[in-house]
Write a protein that holds these residues in place. Structure first.
Motif, short mmCIF file in Angstrom:
data_model
loop_
_atom_site.label_atom_id
_atom_site.label_comp_id
_atom_site.label_asym_id
_atom_site.label_seq_id
_atom_site.Cartn_x
_atom_site.Cartn_y
_atom_site.Cartn_z
N UNK A 123 0.88 -1.16 0.00
CA UNK A 123 0.00 0.00 0.00
C UNK A 123 0.92 1.21 0.00
N UNK A 124 0.79 2.04 -1.02
CA UNK A 124 1.65 3.20 -1.20
C UNK A 124 0.81 4.46 -0.97
N UNK A 125 1.30 5.36 -0.12
CA UNK A 125 0.61 6.60 0.19
C UNK A 125 1.52 7.76 -0.21
N UNK A 126 0.95 8.73 -0.91
CA UNK A 126 1.72 9.89 -1.35
C UNK A 126 1.10 11.18 -0.87
N UNK A 127 1.95 12.13 -0.50
CA UNK A 127 1.53 13.47 -0.13
C UNK A 127 1.45 14.31 -1.41
N UNK A 128 0.27 14.81 -1.72
CA UNK A 128 0.05 15.55 -2.96
C UNK A 128 0.61 16.97 -2.83
N UNK A 129 1.48 17.34 -3.77
CA UNK A 129 2.02 18.70 -3.80
C UNK A 129 1.51 19.50 -5.00
N UNK A 130 0.88 18.79 -5.94
CA UNK A 130 0.31 19.44 -7.12
C UNK A 130 -0.82 18.56 -7.65
N UNK A 131 -1.94 19.19 -8.02
CA UNK A 131 -3.07 18.45 -8.60
C UNK A 131 -3.72 19.30 -9.67
N UNK A 132 -4.14 18.66 -10.76
CA UNK A 132 -4.87 19.37 -11.81
C UNK A 132 -5.81 18.41 -12.51
N UNK A 133 -6.98 18.91 -12.85
CA UNK A 133 -7.97 18.13 -13.58
C UNK A 133 -7.90 18.47 -15.06
N UNK A 134 -8.04 17.46 -15.89
CA UNK A 134 -7.96 17.66 -17.34
C UNK A 134 -9.29 17.98 -18.00
N UNK A 135 -10.39 17.76 -17.27
CA UNK A 135 -11.70 18.08 -17.82
C UNK A 135 -12.23 17.08 -18.83
#
Length: 169
Positions: A123-135
Motif C-alpha cells: 500500500x503506497x501513500x503519497x503526499x500531494x504537492x500538485x493536482x490538476x484536472x484535465x476536464x
C-alpha cells in the motif's frame, strides 16, 4: 483465489498510470484519494512488480488518471518488456520531475509518504504537492474490460436524483 478475482472484477475502477523520474511507470486500478487534510492519495502495487523498486527509490511519483480514450496507454504500461515512454506516449516532466501523461483526466504529483505491506501487495501513500484536472472523462475498468463513464438521464417528468452513471463498454 480466482473467485475473489472474478468477484472484484465487478467493481468498476478508474485506470491510472503511476510514473516516476527515469522515466518509469506502471498501470494500476487502485489509485484513489485517501485524505484531503493532509492531501494524500494511495494505490496498491504487487510485491512482484519489477517497476516498483525504481518508483520507491525515487521518493516522488505522479498519478495520471487516464482519459477514456487512453486504453492503449493503460495496456502499454501494464506490459513488461515494452517501451512505455516511447513515441506512442506523449508526456512531459511535471512538478517534482515526475512524468505526466498528456491528455489524462487528471494528474497529481506526490512525495512518497509511506509504504505498508498488505498481503501480496504494497500500500503506497503519497503526499500531494500538485493536482490538476484535465476536464475529460476517465478510463474505467470493469469485468476485465475498459469502459467509459456516462451519466444516466432520469425519465421525463422525474426530478434529477443526483449523481448516477452507467458504465459503457
Amino acid at each position: 483465489m480466482e473467485q475473489l478475482r472474478r468477484a472484484m472484477a465487478q467493481h468498476a475502477a478508474a485506470v491510472a498510470v503511476v510514473t516516476g523520474p527515469g522515466p518509469v511507470g506502471l498501470t494500476v486500478t487502485t489509485f484513489t484519494s485517501a485524505s484531503l487534510d493532509p492531501p494524500l492519495v494511495s494505490f496498491f502495487v504487487s510485491k512482484t512488480s519489477t517497476t516498483w523498486p525504481r518508483l520507491r527509490d525515487a521518493r516522488v511519483f505522479g498519478g495520471n488518471v487516464l482519459a477514456a480514450d487512453q486504453a492503449g496507454i493503460a495496456d502499454r504500461f501494464a506490459r513488461r518488456g515494452t517501451d512505455r515512454f516511447g513515441p506512442h506516449t506523449r508526456w512531459w516532466s511535471g512538478p517534482l520531475g515526475v512524468p505526466l501523461i498528456a491528455g489524462a483526466a487528471c494528474h497529481v504529483a506526490c512525495e512518497l509518504d509511506r509504504v505498508m505491506p498488505v498481503g501480496d501487495h504494497w500500500l503506497v501513500v503519497g503526499l500531494v504537492v500538485h493536482a490538476e484536472a484535465g476536464g475529460v472523462p476517465p478510463l474505467l475498468r470493469h469485468s476485465r474490460r475498459y469502459g467509459r463513464f456516462q451519466g444516466i438521464q432520469p425519465p421525463a417528468g422525474e426530478p434529477e436524483p443526483g449523481p448516477a452513471a452507467t458504465l459503457l463498454h
